[in-house]
Design a protein around this motif. Structure first.
Motif, PDB file in Angstrom:
ATOM      1  N   THR A 156      44.423  34.633  46.965  1.00  0.00           N
ATOM      2  CA  THR A 156      44.547  36.089  47.062  1.00  0.00           C
ATOM      3  C   THR A 156      45.891  36.597  46.565  1.00  0.00           C
ATOM      4  N   SER A 157      46.967  35.902  46.898  1.00  0.00           N
ATOM      5  CA  SER A 157      48.301  36.370  46.505  1.00  0.00           C
ATOM      6  C   SER A 157      49.277  35.201  46.502  1.00  0.00           C
ATOM      7  N   THR A 198      53.561  34.293  47.230  1.00  0.00           N
ATOM      8  CA  THR A 198      54.853  34.733  47.728  1.00  0.00           C
ATOM      9  C   THR A 198      55.905  33.917  46.988  1.00  0.00           C
TER      10      THR A 198
END
Length: 169
Positions: free
Chosen positions: A156-157, A159
């Motif tokens: 999803t993402s 960092t």
């Protein structure tokens, strides 16, 4: 001479749904009688669908198996319906029959969604992070994308953190 039984059980009007999980929920109601709201009926026909259940499509809805035997009119009854799909709204309806069988009209039609299946598999760690093309104010990072669940699916993402000293967990 005993006149024929022509009185159907009353329609259930208090069908409720509760305790949803990712694959089940509890269905509850008050038992109607054999003749309207008196006596003991013979059987229940509980059904569900992912669209509104009506008198016209009741027979096409999925039939539940293992309904409890009807109890004396006015007695609370319930059962757990299993085998449902996660994150799905279900509509339930029930009919009651007596021994003839005379059959009630369709009950009220409540709906409730099952819960989502918990995602317990983390994305895989990125193992090939590389930095290149440094300038005074930027650097290019490249890596191979892991999956949502280990190396499967789409994450999803990301960092991204940076520091002038070594970064650890």
């Amino acid at each position: 001479y005993t006149p024929p039984d022509t009185i159907a059980p009353a329609a259930i009007t208090d069908l409720t749904l509760s305790n949803p999980s990712d694959s089940a929920m509890t269905v509850s109601w008050t038992a109607p009688g054999d003749d309207n709201n008196s006596g003991i009926a013979a059987s229940y026909d509980l059904r569900y669908s992912t669209s509104l259940v009506t008198a016209g499509n009741f027979d096409a809805a999925t039939a539940v198996t293992g309904e409890p035997t009807p109890l004396v009119a006015g007695t609370p009854q319930s059962m757990s319906v299993i085998g449902l799909s996660p994150s799905t709204t279900y509509f339930f309806a029930i009919k009651t029959s007596d021994e003839v069988p005379n059959t009630s009209t369709i009950s009220n039609v409540p709906s409730l969604a099952t819960t989502a299946t918990p995602d317990t598999t983390a994305p895989a760690a990125i193992t090939d992070l590389a930095a290149s093309n440094p300038s005074n104010s930027a650097i290019t990072l490249t890596w191979t994308s892991p999956g949502d669940d280990d190396n499967s699916g789409t994450a999803t993402s990301y960092t991204i953190r940076y520091s002038t000293s070594n970064i650890t967990d």
